[in-house]
Write a protein that holds these residues in place. Structure first.
Motif, PDB file in Angstrom:
ATOM      1  N   LEU A 172     -53.048  17.591  21.825  1.00  0.00           N
ATOM      2  CA  LEU A 172     -54.453  17.357  21.835  1.00  0.00           C
ATOM      3  C   LEU A 172     -55.108  17.990  20.759  1.00  0.00           C
ATOM      4  CD1 LEU A 172     -54.589  18.935  25.548  1.00  0.00           C
ATOM      5  CD2 LEU A 172     -54.588  16.589  25.075  1.00  0.00           C
ATOM      6  N   ILE A 173     -54.382  18.555  19.764  1.00  0.00           N
ATOM      7  CA  ILE A 173     -55.184  19.170  18.718  1.00  0.00           C
ATOM      8  C   ILE A 173     -54.979  18.110  17.627  1.00  0.00           C
ATOM      9  CG2 ILE A 173     -55.197  20.935  17.071  1.00  0.00           C
ATOM     10  CD1 ILE A 173     -53.821  22.629  19.477  1.00  0.00           C
ATOM     11  N   LYS A 174     -56.088  17.983  16.914  1.00  0.00           N
ATOM     12  CA  LYS A 174     -55.964  16.921  15.618  1.00  0.00           C
ATOM     13  C   LYS A 174     -56.608  17.428  14.382  1.00  0.00           C
ATOM     14  CE  LYS A 174     -56.462  12.873  18.797  1.00  0.00           C
ATOM     15  NZ  LYS A 174     -56.754  13.757  19.878  1.00  0.00           N
ATOM     16  N   LEU A 175     -55.751  17.123  13.163  1.00  0.00           N
ATOM     17  CA  LEU A 175     -56.294  17.488  12.117  1.00  0.00           C
ATOM     18  C   LEU A 175     -57.286  16.429  11.306  1.00  0.00           C
ATOM     19  CD1 LEU A 175     -54.876  20.037  11.507  1.00  0.00           C
ATOM     20  CD2 LEU A 175     -53.550  19.161   9.727  1.00  0.00           C
ATOM     21  N   ILE A 176     -58.265  16.675  10.768  1.00  0.00           N
ATOM     22  CA  ILE A 176     -58.979  15.613   9.830  1.00  0.00           C
ATOM     23  C   ILE A 176     -58.979  16.259   8.539  1.00  0.00           C
ATOM     24  CG2 ILE A 176     -61.048  14.355   9.890  1.00  0.00           C
ATOM     25  CD1 ILE A 176     -61.736  14.818  12.603  1.00  0.00           C
TER      26      ILE A 176
END
Ligand SMILES: Cc1cc2nc3c(=O)[nH]c(=O)nc-3n(C[C@H](O)[C@H](O)[C@H](O)COP(=O)(O)OP(=O)(O)OC[C@H]3O[C@@H](n4cnc5c(N)ncnc54)[C@H](O)[C@@H]3O)c2cc1C
Length: 496
Positions: A172-176
């Motif tokens: 559920l965790i995303k890096l931008i």
């Protein structure tokens, strides 16, 4: 000894809610006795009463509860906070791993994340989702400096390394990673990168008033605003604990202390463990639906802002932090209990935020507070500091019949609901009330070790507690940030 100050600054949440329960007293006279006295009507007290109601809904004999509140109902931290239902999904992974191991850290994260579905289910079951402005979506941590990005990314990478990408939360965790993408997602000017994850937002004061109304309707809660508990006895030979107030005495079989920063007034053994830390927020007028996500900006470990926008018809942006400004005046924050005073000049700083920090803020909408500055436009609140950064939940050590859920500090929304649920069945069992776990608690993780108010934990902390050293360390940290470029622009320097 410390009680909530009279006449605190006025918060947007309380003033704009216009709740009929604000100054509520169920009866003109204070009842003389009850089964369970709950001291404090914030989120911890209200959740406790709610869970007692749910566990005994179908019981033939229900416990009689009295809730004492020093101020107006929910007039303290819960009525003055940031409204972020925002679990630490990854950002505390490394410090928690260091203290509790990789498994301990992920369990703490699971407990916080579980609050998202717990709030959703509870609000749906009670039909209060819209009333309490509960919304879910993606939140972001925007890194405004390389220093912040190193810290945020470091936590993310360590969690990935230890738990793999298969972990349900990790997905559920995303890096931008690119600045353009981060700015576009977060709407924060100058964001270098960002990490996003699921979170919620809520009107915490309305939530507390809604669940208290539900319990009041059930008929076994007597609620008493403006009734500080001044002193409390030990349990006597007949099994009674006596609470003294200016309106008379109340005796109870059991007392649950949900008094947050002020727990040590009745339980002085916590006076070096739960401390006064003051924070400040503002409500800013914004075009409807302008801010898309809840989020936080990070510059270094001390300097951040956090914000959300309320749905229509309110539309206000609730902005907290202001740390670029307050690091210049550490004594205005910690140790500090002056909730009846504004931080001088902070309203101007907050008001400058939309044009200085938000990309494409419409020129047609000049930044203005959503209410007059001293009528809910800008306020202070006791964020509270706990010596080992975890609250104290469970039976109060060495005090028979006393329970507590206190010291939730500046991060209570994704912790309190299920912490209160932990105490309730044990209290009911001790009092021999018939109980049945409500379906709402069936799927949630148990309370984790760092939260437990064990005698060993309290004794260990008391052996090393040094409030003077903490204040000195806090001041030094602020001073280190105060000379960094992001704290030295014109708007960040106090004018007084
Ligand atoms: C400025 C600020 C911003 C925050 N932002 C966030 C956020 O965005 N997200 C988040 O998760 N958390 C946030 N928090 C933290 C969160 O608000 C708290 O953790 C939470 O509200 C604590 O709930 P509580 O019921 O324990 O305490 P409180 O809401 O403070 O309730 C305790 C109650 O006990 C009463 N009381 C105390 N002593 C007595 C006595 N002797 N007799 C009778 N009554 C008494 C007090 O008046 C008070 O109403 C913030 C806090 C502040 C102050």
């Amino acid at each position: 000894m410390v009680l909530p100050v009279a006449n605190p600054t006025k918060s947007y949440w309380i003033e704009a809610a216009e709740s009929p329960l604000r100054d509520f007293r169920s009866t003109e006279e204070l009842p003389q006795e009850c089964d369970i006295a709950i001291v404090g009507s914030g989120y911890a007290g209200a959740s406790t009463a709610y869970w007692i109601h749910k566990y005994t809904e179908s019981s033939a004999k229900k416990p009689q509860m009295v809730m004492l509140e020093a101020r107006d109902i929910c007039g303290s931290a819960t009525g003055r906070n940031g409204g972020q239902l925002r679990p630490h999904a990854y950002s505390r992974y490394l410090p928690w791993k260091e203290r509790f191991g990789a498994e301990g850290a992920i369990e703490l994260i699971r407990h916080e994340m579980a609050h998202l579905s717990a709030f959703k289910e509870l609000a749906e079951q009670e039909g209060i989702t819209e009333e309490v402005c509960l919304k879910f979506g993606e939140t972001f941590d925007a890194a405004m400096t390389e220093e912040a990005w190193t810290r945020l990314r470091g936590n993310y990478e360590a969690m990935r390394q230890d738990h793999g990408e298969d972990d349900e939360f990790f997905k559920l965790i995303k890096l931008i990673e690119d600045a353009a993408g981060a700015e576009e997602f977060s709407q924060m000017k100058g964001a270098l990168a960002a990490i996003t994850h699921p979170a919620g937002q809520i009107w915490p004061y309305k939530f507390v008033h809604a669940i208290l109304r539900i319990v009041l309707e059930a008929g076994n809660l007597n609620l008493q605003a403006h009734t500080p508990a001044k002193s409390i006895s030990e349990r006597d030979a007949n099994g009674w604990i006596t609470i003294t107030t200016d309106r008379g005495e109340l005796r109870a079989r059991t007392v649950i202390h949900t008094t947050n920063r002020w727990a040590s007034h009745l339980l002085p053994e916590f006076s070096k463990l739960i401390l006064g830390e003051r924070a400040t927020l503002a409500a800013i007028k914004a075009p409807e639906g302008f801010i898309k996500h809840t989020g936080a900006q990070h510059w270094d470990q001390s300097v951040n802002n956090y914000h959300l926008q309320l749905p229509s018809p309110y539309n206000a942006v609730i902005l907290g932090g202001g740390r670029q400004y307050t690091v210049h005046m550490p004594e205005a924050c910690f140790p500090n209990d002056e909730e009846d005073k504004q931080v001088p000049g902070i309203a101007d700083f907050f008001q400058s935020w939309p044009t200085s920090d938000v990309a494409d803020w419409p020129t047609s909408s000049l930044p203005e507070l959503a209410r007059d500055v001293d009528d809910g436009g800008c306020w202070t609140g006791m964020e509270t500091s706990v010596i080992d950064s975890f609250p104290f939940v469970g039976p109060v050590p060495n005090r028979e019949g006393h329970w507590m859920a206190a010291g939730f500090a500046g991060h209570g929304m994704p912790r309190i609901l299920l912490s209160a649920a932990h105490n309730v069945p044990k209290v009911l069992e001790a009092l021999k009330f018939e109980q049945k776990p409500p379906s709402l608690v069936a799927n949630y993780p148990p309370l984790l070790a760092p939260f437990h108010a064990t005698p060993e934990r309290v004794e260990r902390l008391l052996r090393t507690a040094d409030v003077g050293a903490l204040a000195k360390a806090y001041k030094e940290k602020c001073e280190m940030s105060a000379v960094k470029a992001f704290c030295c622009d014109e708007r960040s320097k106090p004018k007084i």
